[in-house]
Design an enzyme around this catalytic site. Structure first.
Site, PDB file in Angstrom:
ATOM      1  N   LYS A  22      69.055  11.014   1.483  1.00  0.00           N
ATOM      2  CA  LYS A  22      69.759   9.766   1.146  1.00  0.00           C
ATOM      3  C   LYS A  22      68.772   8.677   0.719  1.00  0.00           C
ATOM      4  O   LYS A  22      68.938   8.052  -0.319  1.00  0.00           O
ATOM      5  CB  LYS A  22      70.549   9.272   2.368  1.00  0.00           C
ATOM      6  N   ASN A  23      67.726   8.493   1.528  1.00  0.00           N
ATOM      7  CA  ASN A  23      66.859   7.341   1.279  1.00  0.00           C
ATOM      8  C   ASN A  23      65.963   7.513   0.056  1.00  0.00           C
ATOM      9  O   ASN A  23      65.375   6.540  -0.416  1.00  0.00           O
ATOM     10  CB  ASN A  23      66.050   6.996   2.535  1.00  0.00           C
ATOM     11  N   CYS A 116      73.395  -1.065   7.219  1.00  0.00           N
ATOM     12  CA  CYS A 116      73.744  -0.963   8.638  1.00  0.00           C
ATOM     13  C   CYS A 116      73.377  -2.240   9.389  1.00  0.00           C
ATOM     14  O   CYS A 116      72.330  -2.855   9.115  1.00  0.00           O
ATOM     15  CB  CYS A 116      73.000   0.210   9.275  1.00  0.00           C
ATOM     16  N   ARG A 121      67.376  -8.074   8.778  1.00  0.00           N
ATOM     17  CA  ARG A 121      66.717  -7.241   7.764  1.00  0.00           C
ATOM     18  C   ARG A 121      66.377  -8.106   6.542  1.00  0.00           C
ATOM     19  O   ARG A 121      66.979  -7.993   5.479  1.00  0.00           O
ATOM     20  CB  ARG A 121      67.615  -6.058   7.376  1.00  0.00           C
ATOM     21  N   ASP A 304      64.907   6.151  12.338  1.00  0.00           N
ATOM     22  CA  ASP A 304      66.238   6.721  12.048  1.00  0.00           C
ATOM     23  C   ASP A 304      66.562   7.941  12.909  1.00  0.00           C
ATOM     24  O   ASP A 304      67.714   8.346  12.999  1.00  0.00           O
ATOM     25  CB  ASP A 304      66.330   7.124  10.569  1.00  0.00           C
ATOM     26  N   ARG A 396      78.425   7.695   4.819  1.00  0.00           N
ATOM     27  CA  ARG A 396      77.447   7.079   3.917  1.00  0.00           C
ATOM     28  C   ARG A 396      76.204   7.936   3.804  1.00  0.00           C
ATOM     29  O   ARG A 396      75.490   7.870   2.800  1.00  0.00           O
ATOM     30  CB  ARG A 396      77.014   5.707   4.471  1.00  0.00           C
TER      31      ARG A 396
HETATM   32  C1  EPZ Z   1      64.393   2.016   4.926  1.00  0.00           C
HETATM   33  O1  EPZ Z   1      64.940   0.722   5.145  1.00  0.00           O
HETATM   34  C2  EPZ Z   1      65.533   2.974   5.195  1.00  0.00           C
HETATM   35  N1  EPZ Z   1      66.616   2.654   4.283  1.00  0.00           N
HETATM   36  C3  EPZ Z   1      65.972   2.862   6.640  1.00  0.00           C
HETATM   37  O2  EPZ Z   1      66.943   3.866   6.870  1.00  0.00           O
HETATM   38  C4  EPZ Z   1      64.786   3.111   7.550  1.00  0.00           C
HETATM   39  O3  EPZ Z   1      65.179   2.846   8.879  1.00  0.00           O
HETATM   40  C5  EPZ Z   1      63.612   2.179   7.198  1.00  0.00           C
HETATM   41  O4  EPZ Z   1      63.304   2.301   5.789  1.00  0.00           O
HETATM   42  C6  EPZ Z   1      62.357   2.466   7.994  1.00  0.00           C
HETATM   43  O5  EPZ Z   1      61.944   3.762   7.764  1.00  0.00           O
HETATM   44  C7  EPZ Z   1      66.564   3.040   3.018  1.00  0.00           C
HETATM   45  O6  EPZ Z   1      65.627   3.702   2.571  1.00  0.00           O
HETATM   46  C8  EPZ Z   1      67.725   2.699   2.157  1.00  0.00           C
HETATM   47  P1  EPZ Z   1      61.759  -1.472   5.792  1.00  0.00           P
HETATM   48  P2  EPZ Z   1      64.189  -0.572   4.655  1.00  0.00           P
HETATM   49  O7  EPZ Z   1      61.714  -2.425   4.653  1.00  0.00           O
HETATM   50  O8  EPZ Z   1      63.455  -0.245   3.409  1.00  0.00           O
HETATM   51  C9  EPZ Z   1      61.035  -5.655   8.114  1.00  0.00           C
HETATM   52  C10 EPZ Z   1      68.905   4.825   7.711  1.00  0.00           C
HETATM   53  O9  EPZ Z   1      69.369   4.961   8.872  1.00  0.00           O
HETATM   54  N2  EPZ Z   1      61.031  -6.273   6.780  1.00  0.00           N
HETATM   55  O10 EPZ Z   1      60.706  -0.432   5.890  1.00  0.00           O
HETATM   56  O11 EPZ Z   1      65.184  -1.676   4.619  1.00  0.00           O
HETATM   57  C11 EPZ Z   1      62.438  -5.129   8.467  1.00  0.00           C
HETATM   58  O12 EPZ Z   1      63.240  -6.149   8.985  1.00  0.00           O
HETATM   59  C12 EPZ Z   1      68.286   3.514   7.260  1.00  0.00           C
HETATM   60  O13 EPZ Z   1      68.951   5.718   6.843  1.00  0.00           O
HETATM   61  C13 EPZ Z   1      60.792  -7.618   6.657  1.00  0.00           C
HETATM   62  O14 EPZ Z   1      60.572  -8.342   7.633  1.00  0.00           O
HETATM   63  O15 EPZ Z   1      63.179  -0.771   5.837  1.00  0.00           O
HETATM   64  C14 EPZ Z   1      62.115  -4.042   9.449  1.00  0.00           C
HETATM   65  O16 EPZ Z   1      61.907  -4.600  10.712  1.00  0.00           O
HETATM   66  C15 EPZ Z   1      68.471   2.388   8.206  1.00  0.00           C
HETATM   67  N3  EPZ Z   1      60.789  -8.169   5.404  1.00  0.00           N
HETATM   68  C16 EPZ Z   1      60.790  -3.478   8.948  1.00  0.00           C
HETATM   69  O17 EPZ Z   1      60.232  -4.486   8.099  1.00  0.00           O
HETATM   70  C17 EPZ Z   1      61.013  -7.433   4.292  1.00  0.00           C
HETATM   71  O18 EPZ Z   1      60.990  -7.983   3.180  1.00  0.00           O
HETATM   72  C18 EPZ Z   1      60.902  -2.172   8.165  1.00  0.00           C
HETATM   73  O19 EPZ Z   1      61.817  -2.324   7.121  1.00  0.00           O
HETATM   74  C19 EPZ Z   1      61.252  -6.050   4.422  1.00  0.00           C
HETATM   75  C20 EPZ Z   1      61.260  -5.503   5.689  1.00  0.00           C
END
Ligand code: EPZ
Length: 417
Positions: A22-23, A116, A121, A304, A396
């Site tokens: 998915k991701n 989610c 986020r 995840d 999803r």
């Molecule tokens: C991706 O989310 C995945 N989603 C998530 O999977 C997964 O949990 C996550 O990566 C971590 O591996 C998709 O790929 C669509 P991040 P993403 O940016 O990209 C903070 C699932 O269950 N952050 O790596 O949104 C954020 O708040 C989903 O399949 C900022 O502060 O995750 C988090 O604490 C849920 N500012 C951390 O970084 C930003 O601009 C990691 O987020 C971006 C992120």
């Protein structure tokens, strides 16, 4: 409204084939519009997030042909219109159209992304990255307007190795003039999949999969193909099902290097599994040892997998710990697992899981995607019937979940509420 009904305590044997990730797919589909010709994506999972992204492509006047698990996308007559909130709000990954449209057209108008509800986020790293490439960002009510006269390569340091920001900055910079370097980049396998797709179109990206990614801008991106990598989270979910109720259950499509953190924890717990080539065979294990786990960025234990793993930890003999470090509110499953008979206490962001507890089927609610997956697992191992509502979250991210489980001996159905 639909719900999933599971008759518990069935033994699972046979083979489950893992679909595309998915991701990865949710980033590859927006990335496709960067091609100045057309693209083909193979092994696209049959999940509702994919359908939303296809609807966005259609709104942008792209031609999309879908046959089985193959998507052909032609964006040569793309119209750069506002991406509507009723679509963006359905998933987080709608934000990859920011990077892709900025990289292609130097202008994007897009409503806020959804996803989610697992804590704050923010997308500040994405936006700062775009600004460093030369874009100006205006936020009007519920939409972002991102505009650049010119995109120029830049050195971008991420405060945290964010998956989304790393991909979005790659997408925005691939056609910029000059060289972009992303420092402290995320290293997840999905990032390598996206970089490979862009390189297949003629992009010049090196270092994907490491913490320093270099992108030399190119003017033109030709046709490209890519196969979506297997979904390591889907694989983990079915592996855990095998550890709970499997009898030589085979999971086909397991890339060891993507799953080391889970596999080493299973070994530590004494779970009975074998991995040969890409097929993992697993059976229910008695007397599993409790463990301590902390979610981390790749190659650490992926957040995840935390909620599904909590269910397995309820079946270990003793006290296990799961500390969630990436999100501040990823505990939606705990209340419902406890209703089913688990003994889980939450202290700050750590689950303290006392096992072993017998689970009983109950009426429960999927509060988010992986919480939903954990309730499916709990339903498989519980006595009697579990009814899960708000299953849109589950659909999803899990392709054909009911068929896959029933094919290996589960008794699962989707019914109207
Ligand atoms: C991706 O989310 C995945 N989603 C998530 O999977 C997964 O949990 C996550 O990566 C971590 O591996 C998709 O790929 C669509 P991040 P993403 O940016 O990209 C903070 C699932 O269950 N952050 O790596 O949104 C954020 O708040 C989903 O399949 C900022 O502060 O995750 C988090 O604490 C849920 N500012 C951390 O970084 C930003 O601009 C990691 O987020 C971006 C992120």
């Amino acid at each position: 409204m639909k719900k999933i009904v599971i008759e518990g305590n069935q033994t699972l044997s046979g083979t489950i084939n893992i679909d595309g990730a998915k991701n990865s797919a949710v980033a590859l589909i927006p990335a496709a519009i960067l091609s100045d010709e057309f693209t083909t994506i193979y092994n696209v999972p049959n999940i509702s997030d994919k359908n939303v992204l296809i609807n966005i492509l259609k709104d942008l006047n792209c031609q999309v042909l879908e046959t089985d698990n193959i998507l052909n996308i032609n964006s040569s007559s793309l119209k750069n219109v506002l991406i509507r909130e009723d679509l963006t709000s359905k998933l987080r990954a709608s934000y990859y159209f920011m990077g892709a449209l900025l990289g292609k057209c130097k202008h994007v108008e897009i409503c806020l992304p959804g996803g989610c509800n697992i804590g704050a986020r923010p997308i500040d790293y994405h936006l700062k990255g775009f600004e460093q490439l030369g874009a100006k960002i205006t936020i009007e009510d519920n939409k972002y307007i991102i505009d650049a006269k010119k995109l120029e390569g830049a050195k971008i340091y991420l405060d945290f190795p964010s998956v989304g920001a790393t991909i979005n900055i790659m997408l925005a910079s691939v056609k910029a003039s000059g060289t972009t370097i992303i420092y402290n980049a995320a290293k997840e396998p999905e990032i390598v999949n996206v970089a490979t797709f862009l390189n297949n179109m003629g992009a010049k990206i090196t270092g994907a999969g490491t913490s320093k990614i270099k992108i030399e801008g190119v003017e033109f991106l030709h046709k490209g193909i890519i196969e979506v990598i297997p979904d390591r989270i889907e694989a983990a979910t079915y592996i855990i099902a095998g550890a709970l109720v499997g009898n030589n259950l085979k999971i086909n499509g397991v890339i060891k290097e993507h799953m080391e953190s889970l596999l080493s924890k299973l070994s530590e717990m004494n779970v009975n599994y074998k991995l040969k080539d890409f097929e993992l065979t697993i059976s229910k294990t008695d007397n599993m040892k409790p463990v301590s786990i902390k979610s981390q960025v790749f190659p650490g234990f992926v957040t995840d997998m935390g909620q599904p793993m909590s269910v397995l930890l309820t079946q270990c003999d003793g006290i296990s710990f799961f500390e969630e470090t990436i999100y501040d509110n990823r505990m939606g499953h705990v209340k419902y697992l406890n209703n089913m008979g688990a003994d889980i206490k939450v202290k700050e962001n750590t689950e303290i899981i006392c096992g072993k507890t017998k689970l009983q089927g109950k009426k429960v609610i999927a509060t988010d995607l992986r919480a939903g997956a954990s309730l499916v697992l709990a339903g498989l191992v519980a006595d009697k019937t579990t009814e899960i509502s708000q299953i849109d979250h589950i659909l999803r991210g899990y392709a054909n979940i009911v068929e896959k489980l029933n094919n290996v001996g589960a008794k699962v159905k989707i019914v109207d509420e």
